[in-house]
Design a protein around this motif. Structure first.
Motif, short mmCIF file in Angstrom:
data_model
loop_
_atom_site.label_atom_id
_atom_site.label_comp_id
_atom_site.label_asym_id
_atom_site.label_seq_id
_atom_site.Cartn_x
_atom_site.Cartn_y
_atom_site.Cartn_z
N LEU A 1 0.82 -1.21 0.00
CA LEU A 1 0.00 0.00 0.00
C LEU A 1 0.86 1.26 0.00
CD1 LEU A 1 -2.91 -0.93 2.42
CD2 LEU A 1 -3.01 -0.61 -0.05
N ILE B 1 2.27 1.70 -3.47
CA ILE B 1 1.27 2.23 -4.40
C ILE B 1 1.07 3.72 -4.19
CG2 ILE B 1 -1.18 2.16 -5.04
CD1 ILE B 1 -1.16 -0.81 -4.56
N LYS C 1 -5.57 -1.46 -5.08
CA LYS C 1 -4.90 -1.44 -3.78
C LYS C 1 -5.16 -2.72 -3.00
CE LYS C 1 -4.43 3.48 -2.86
NZ LYS C 1 -4.61 4.55 -1.85
N SER D 1 -5.58 3.22 3.30
CA SER D 1 -4.45 3.99 2.82
C SER D 1 -4.92 5.38 2.42
CB SER D 1 -3.81 3.29 1.61
OG SER D 1 -2.73 4.03 1.12
#
Length: 340
Positions: free
Chosen positions: A76, A79, A255, A317
Motif C-alpha cells: 500500500l 502504491i 490497492k 491507505s
C-alpha cells in the motif's frame, strides 16, 4: 476532463457478433431500444469488432502469483509512492495502473530485495510510461531520479529496468482494470431510459415540482422545453458520477490486490454492477448489458460491495501520504530535506 455528452445521432448502425454498434462513435445499440450515453472522451469510430477487442483485452492481463510477505506489508505504501510520483510527472492513470501490475508481477516472480522495492516501483512507472505515454511525457532516468528522490545511481536504474523487461520476456503490452473500465464506458453502461432508485427518484420528483411551481406562469411549450433541459442536465450529472465512481472503485480494487488474478470479464461486469448500484440506479445490470457481455455472471459484485463498505468504515491507505507513512530512516531524512 471533458464531460460533454456524446451528441452523435447513431444513424449508422453496424452489426458485430449479433450486436449493433454506432459506426460513428462506437457505442453499443441494444435491440430493446435503450439509448446509451457517454462522454465525448470515449467516442471512437467502430471500424473494428468491439466484442473481439474486448475478448482480446481479457486475455492480456499481467499474470500475478503469490506475493512475498515482506511485499504485502509495504504494498500500500509503494502504491502511494507510485500515485504521488505519477501525479508529479503528469502521467495518465493508465500508466499508474500498469506500473502497479508490473511491480506486482516482478516482485511475485523474482527473488527480489525488500530494500529495493521503491527502486522497482519507480522503474516500473518509467516502463509503464514508455509503454503508454507520448515521448515528451516519458520520465527518463535523470528526470525520474529528481522526482522520486531515490538515492540510487543511474546504473542501478538501468540494471533494474533490464531485469524487469526480461522477466516479461520483452513484452510489456498488457491491459489493466482501468483499461477494461474505459472499454466498458466507451461501449456504454448508462442509458437514457435508466430509472433511479426510490430515494433518488423522490429527490428528482421534488426538484421537478419546484421547477413546475416556479414556471406556472409560463406556457406549456416553455415548461416542456425546461423539463427536457433539466432531464438532460440530470442525466449528465449522473454520468459524471458514474465515471468518477468507476475510477475510484478500480483504484480500490488495485490497492486491495486480491482480485488481480480473477477472471477479468467477470470482474469487469461486477465492477459495472457496483458502479451503477452506488450511483443509485434501480437496476444494477440491465439485460442489454448482460447480452453485450455474453451473459457473463458478475460473481464478484457482492464481495466488492462488502470491500467498499469496509473501506468506508476503515480506510486502508491515504493517497499522497506515502512519504510520511514510511518508517525507513533514509526516506524520512530525504523527505525532510527535499526541495519542493
Amino acid at each position: 476532463m471533458d464531460y460533454k455528452l456524446n451528441q452523435c445521432s447513431h444513424s449508422d448502425p453496424i452489426p458485430y457478433n449479433n450486436q449493433f454498434f454506432c459506426k460513428l462513435c462506437g457505442i453499443h445499440l441494444p435491440s430493446d431500444g435503450n439509448i446509451p450515453i457517454k462522454s465525448a472522451k470515449f467516442s471512437f469510430p467502430a471500424h473494428l469488432n468491439p466484442i473481439q477487442n474486448l475478448q482480446s483485452q481479457w486475455v492480456r492481463q499481467v499474470p500475478v502469483v503469490q506475493f512475498p510477505s515482506d511485499y504485502l506489508k509495504q504494498r500500500l505504501s509503494l502504491i502511494d509512492y507510485i500515485i504521488e510520483w505519477s501525479e508529479k510527472l503528469s502521467l495518465s492513470i493508465n500508466s499508474l495502473f500498469l506500473a502497479v501490475q508490473f511491480l506486482d508481477y516482478f516482485v511475485s516472480s523474482k527473488n527480489s530485495d525488500p530494500l529495493q522495492y521503491r527502486l522497482y516501483a519507480a522503474t516500473c512507472l518509467m516502463l509503464a510510461a514508455k509503454t503508454i505515454e507520448l515521448d515528451e511525457k516519458i520520465p527518463f532516468i535523470s528526470k525520474l531520479r529528481r522526482y522520486t528522490y531515490l538515492p540510487y545511481p543511474t546504473q542501478d536504474f538501468r540494471k533494474c529496468e533490464c531485469q524487469i523487461i526480461k522477466s516479461f520476456n520483452w513484452n510489456l503490452q498488457y491491459t489493466t482494470i482501468i483499461d477494461w473500465a474505459e472499454t466498458a464506458l466507451s461501449l456504454g453502461i448508462v442509458y437514457e431510459q435508466d430509472e433511479l432508485s426510490q430515494s433518488e427518484s423522490i429527490l428528482k420528483e421534488r426538484t421537478t415540482n419546484i421547477i413546475q411551481l416556479n414556471l406556472n406562469q409560463q406556457n406549456k411549450q416553455d415548461l416542456k422545453e425546461q423539463t427536457e433541459s433539466n432531464h438532460k442536465l440530470s442525466t449528465k450529472n449522473i454520468y459524471i458520477k458514474v465515471q468518477e465512481q468507476f475510477t475510484k472503485i478500480c483504484l480500490t480494487i488495485l490497492k486491495d490486490g486480491s482480485y488481480l488474478n480473477k477472471d477479468p470479464s467477470q470482474l469487469t461486469l461486477s465492477l459495472i454492477g457496483c458502479v451503477r448500484k452506488i450511483c443509485g440506479f434501480k437496476q444494477s445490470l440491465p439485460q442489454c448489458l448482460l447480452s453485450l457481455y455474453d451473459n457473463i455472471q458478475p460473481k464478484f459484485q457482492d464481495s466488492i460491495v462488502d470491500l467498499l463498505s469496509k473501506q468506508t468504515k476503515q480506510p486502508i491507505s491515504v493517497v499522497g501520504k506515502a512519504f510520511t507513512n514510511d518508517l525507513d530512516f533514509f526516506s524520512l531524512q530525504n523527505y525532510k530535506n527535499r526541495v519542493l
